[in-house]
Design an enzyme around this catalytic site. Structure first.
Site, short mmCIF file in Angstrom:
data_model
loop_
_atom_site.label_atom_id
_atom_site.label_comp_id
_atom_site.label_asym_id
_atom_site.label_seq_id
_atom_site.Cartn_x
_atom_site.Cartn_y
_atom_site.Cartn_z
CG ASP A 1 1.13 6.45 2.04
OD1 ASP A 1 0.12 5.83 1.95
OD2 ASP A 1 2.20 6.34 2.45
C1 NOJ Z 1 0.42 3.01 3.01
C2 NOJ Z 1 1.66 3.05 2.41
O1 NOJ Z 1 2.46 3.87 2.94
C3 NOJ Z 1 1.96 2.95 0.80
O2 NOJ Z 1 3.31 2.64 0.71
C4 NOJ Z 1 0.91 2.08 0.22
O3 NOJ Z 1 1.06 2.32 -1.11
C5 NOJ Z 1 -0.48 2.89 0.61
N1 NOJ Z 1 -0.69 2.65 2.17
C6 NOJ Z 1 -1.72 2.08 -0.02
O4 NOJ Z 1 -1.42 0.81 0.33
#
Ligand code: NOJ
Length: 775
Positions: free
Chosen positions: A294
């Site tokens: 993430d």
């Molecule tokens: C952080 C989030 O936790 C995740 O769900 C998301 O896909 C990513 N950012 C990318 O935007």
């Protein structure tokens, strides 16, 4: 967005594919060597690429770049051309992505990059949030929403989506409850399957499909106290029986990717968790796709306190099995020296690169890097054109996603006539209709409740309007919600005094026959990092409701929110309550359809609504205990909270209709189930009301006695049925050994002999029961 980065699109240039093969125009068949039909050929193709790549080019493939201020356009083009980028996310048009892919085609190896985005519940058309889609208990609806979202995304040149989000959430304080499909392992697993099928279609290589990245692996929904990014500590049994099944279901449905969670799992961040990413995901489950961290999670290993330097963090992540690093520089900076010094073997890098290239292969990008970008001449002149939206499908999904919680004296459906007062801070809030993670949705294209009511009553009655209250009067909360967008704040406060706004609303209400009031949370309140320490409506909204109640007019509440709320006063005082969640682009029309009876509510709660914050967690499938509370008996020395009534405000699976249904006793085809046999539990369901409607028959099982403590009940199957007035139907639920299995303390997946209770009902609380024995 990339458009602001002023990248020059080289429209005349014919897209070139090379990789290991000669150049080919985008629309012609790729050479055979680049388009092998069998897995063995794919292997040879990828091996040959890897064999010719430099270490820097390999590491480049492991970088997933967030397009935004931290990566200015010229720099991005330079990085891509140098072969230092594997994929990007956050740019959502062909025009923006074409020059990026062209840059990749100018790199030495000419390996295409992929384009991803958070297409969670819609792309241009916004469908209800996932919690709403799950409320439909209709997997056709869940799949169709993902299918259309995937098609829209693909037609905007996207190759992948960071969805579905299948984290089980049992703590409504967690703001991301809105993004998932609720609290139940079975229902969430069904939704996971349906979503993956929808996004990917028959293959993620199809030009109208996107690859699904199941997230967040793992257990993100169990963050302690519902506080986002907090730690997760969980027994293996709970993990295996409750929290892991949805991820596995999504992968079994063919999802090509996995996004790794930000939290730690039993003391080891998911991002550096070898057990999670190698032993469980790869070895036990046999996952062959690509994993991505993430946002910034490799960097965060330092803050977790398991890495002391960036070098350590990169090493831990690659060793654990993180293929791509999202939006941080640790892989880029550290992997070269880690490999050169021998601290990280090249084989680990090759393994990660292979997953990335396989994923690109599966997306069809080696056949044609421009398969979703197409030719400039075919670009939509207006990406937000009305003609690109799927309004009818969004309206249908939204109607099916709403849950009728109360309907005293058959207040609903309303008659089309007279005057309806539409009131509330969410009655005319276009942006909030969309909910969080609304991808490329445009607020001005969403239909508010006010607009929906006006359209429904056009020529037949009057709609009057007053805002009545701000969402909250707390400047701290407003400041928080607007923190990231001060230039264009989402929460705009009405400067009038509370009393003046309420007086106006009461005046408007007095002049109407019925009040429809939209209250709840702005979309930012049910979002990433938006954990709450209270679950009631903010005071400003409750004060408005109380004033409206005093008018004595029928009071219909439309709730918009992304999590269960504690709505005790509302339950007692409203004449009707419709839980609309965040219903998406066509939300206002769908709400009006239900309020006026053009559609009949059929949604059922995918989460339990607690009576109070102190009751949390209130999920229905809790483990059995030694001193349970027994209704009708003294509560002393039983497990309960003595100052309030026992049990949830609304149970899991609950939801009303404008018609009524009856259900017979549960009939079992036999009293004993042989190991390789099958029993059938049957009920006869009847529409006892005066209009057609759908309901959901829910099958729960309880293991009466086992080697380990088992839940009070568990959802094992459900059927959504449409019945005409007076119509009845027999519903059969097959029960085999597979439905009785669970992970025991040795993590063996077993069905133990003995008695089982079968419960069937219209929700998890009001059930009828029968019993059989597994031999
Ligand atoms: C952080 C989030 O936790 C995740 O769900 C998301 O896909 C990513 N950012 C990318 O935007």
């Amino acid at each position: 967005m990339l458009s602001t980065l002023a990248l020059a699109a080289s429209l005349a240039c014919a897209p070139m594919f090379a990789g290991a093969a000669p150049a080919a125009p985008a629309d012609t068949a790729a050479p055979a060597s680049a388009n092998p039909a069998t897995a063995a050929d794919r292997q040879a193709f990828i091996d040959s690429l890897i064999g010719r790549m430099t270490l820097d080019e390999k590491i480049g493939q492991l970088r997933l770049i967030s397009i935004g201020p931290e990566m200015p356009a010229p720099k991005l083009m330079e990085e891509i051309t140098a072969g230092r980028v594997g994929g990007t996310f956050n740019s959502v048009t062909r025009k923006d992505n074409r020059p990026l892919q062209e840059a990749a085609m100018r790199s030495r190896m000419k390996i295409p990059i992929f384009f991803a985005y958070d297409v969670v519940h819609g792309h241009r058309t916004v469908f209800p949030i996932s919690l709403g889609l799950a409320s439909s208990w209709d997997m056709g609806v869940v799949e169709k929403a993902a299918r259309i979202s995937g098609q829209e995304a693909a037609s905007d040149s996207l190759d992948a989506t960071f969805a579905p989000m299948v984290d089980i959430s049992r703590d409504p304080r967690w703001g991301r409850t809105s993004e998932g499909f609720g609290e139940d392992p079975f229902l969430v697993s069904q939704c996971a399957r349906a979503s993956v099928k929808g996004f990917q279609g028959t293959s993620p290589a199809n030009p109208d499909s996107v690859m699904a990245f199941v997230k967040h692996f793992a257990l993100y929904g169990a963050v302690e106290g519902g506080r986002d990014y907090n730690t997760v500590d969980m027994s293996p049994q709970r993990m295996y029986n409750d929290y892991l099944p949805p991820y596995r279901a999504g992968l079994e449905a063919g999802a090509g990717g996995v996004m790794i969670a930000l939290n730690s799992v039993n003391g080891q961040p998911a991002t550096s968790n070898k057990w999670l990413l190698r032993d469980l995901l790869r070895k036990e489950w046999g996952f062959k796709g690509v994993t991505v961290s993430d946002h910034g999670a490799i960097d965060e290993l330092l803050r977790h306190g398991v890495a002391s330097t960036g070098r350590d963090a990169a090493r831990l992540a690659i060793e654990a099995g993180v293929d791509m690093s999202m939006a941080d520089t640790r892989y880029l900076e550290q992997l070269p020296t880690l490999v050169k010094s021998g601290a990280v073997p090249m084989s680990l890098i090759d393994e990660a690169v292979r997953e990335v290239l396989n994923a690109k292969y599966d997306m069809g990008l080696f056949q044609d890097p421009f398969r979703r970008i197409g030719r400039a001449a075919d670009d939509p002149p207006d990406v937000n054109a009305e003609s690109r939206l799927h309004r009818a499908e969004a309206r249908d999904a939204a109607r099916k996603s709403m849950v009728l919680l109360e309907n005293r004296h058959r207040t609903l459906p309303l008659k089309k006539g007279g005057t309806v007062a539409v009131i509330g801070p969410l009655a005319d809030a276009q942006i909030d209709m969309m909910g969080s993670w609304s991808a490329a949705g445009v607020p001005k294209q969403s239909v508010t409740l006010l607009q929906g009511m006006r359209d429904a009553l056009a020529g037949k009655g009057q709609v009057t309007y007053a805002r009545g209250a701000n969402i909250t009067d707390d400047p701290r909360v407003v400041g928080y919600l607007n923190f990231l967008n001060w230039d264009d704040p989402e929460v705009v406060q009405d400067k009038r005094a509370d009393g003046d706004m309420i007086d106006e609303a009461v005046r408007v209400a007095r002049g109407a026959e019925t009040i429809v009031v939209a209250v709840g949370e702005t979309r930012g309140m049910s979002h990433e990092a938006s954990s709450r320490s209270s679950l009631g409506l903010p005071g400003s909204q409750l004060a408005l409701l109380k004033a409206l109640k005093r008018t004595g007019k029928p009071l219909v509440l439309v709730l918009m929110n992304g999590r269960p709320l504690t709505i005790n006063w509302e339950k007692e005082n409203a004449d009707a309550i419709l839980e609309a969640w965040y219903p998406g682009t066509e939300g206002g029309h769908a709400i009006a359809d239900l309020l006026f009876g053009d559609a009949n509510p059929s949604g059922k709660l995918p989460v339990t609504f607690p009576r109070s914050l102190g009751q949390i967690p209130t999920y229905y499938n809790a483990l059995r205990i030694g001193r349970p509370f027994t209704p009708g008996k003294a509560p002393n020395y039983t497990s309960q909270y003595f100052e309030e009534e026992y049990g949830p405000l609304y149970p899991f699976g609950y939801g009303l209709s404008y018609t009524t249904f009856s259900m017979s006793d549960v009939r079992l085809s036999g009293a004993k189930l042989a190991r390789d046999g099958q029993l059938t539990a049957s009920v006869t369901v009847k529409n006892t009301g005066d209009r057609a409607g759908e309901t959901v028959l829910q099958l729960y099982l309880q293991d009466v006695m086992a080697s380990t403590v088992r839940p009070v009940k568990e959802l094992k199957d459900f059927r959504k049925v449409m019945l005409a007035p007076g119509e009845s139907r027999v519903i059969d639920f097959p029960i085999g050994e597979d439905k009785l299995r669970f992970y025991n303390t040795s993590l063996e997946y077993v069905a133990e002999p003995g008695e089982f209770n079968v419960q069937v009902g219209f929700d998890s609380a009001a059930v009828k029961e029968a019993r059989f024995t597994l031999e």
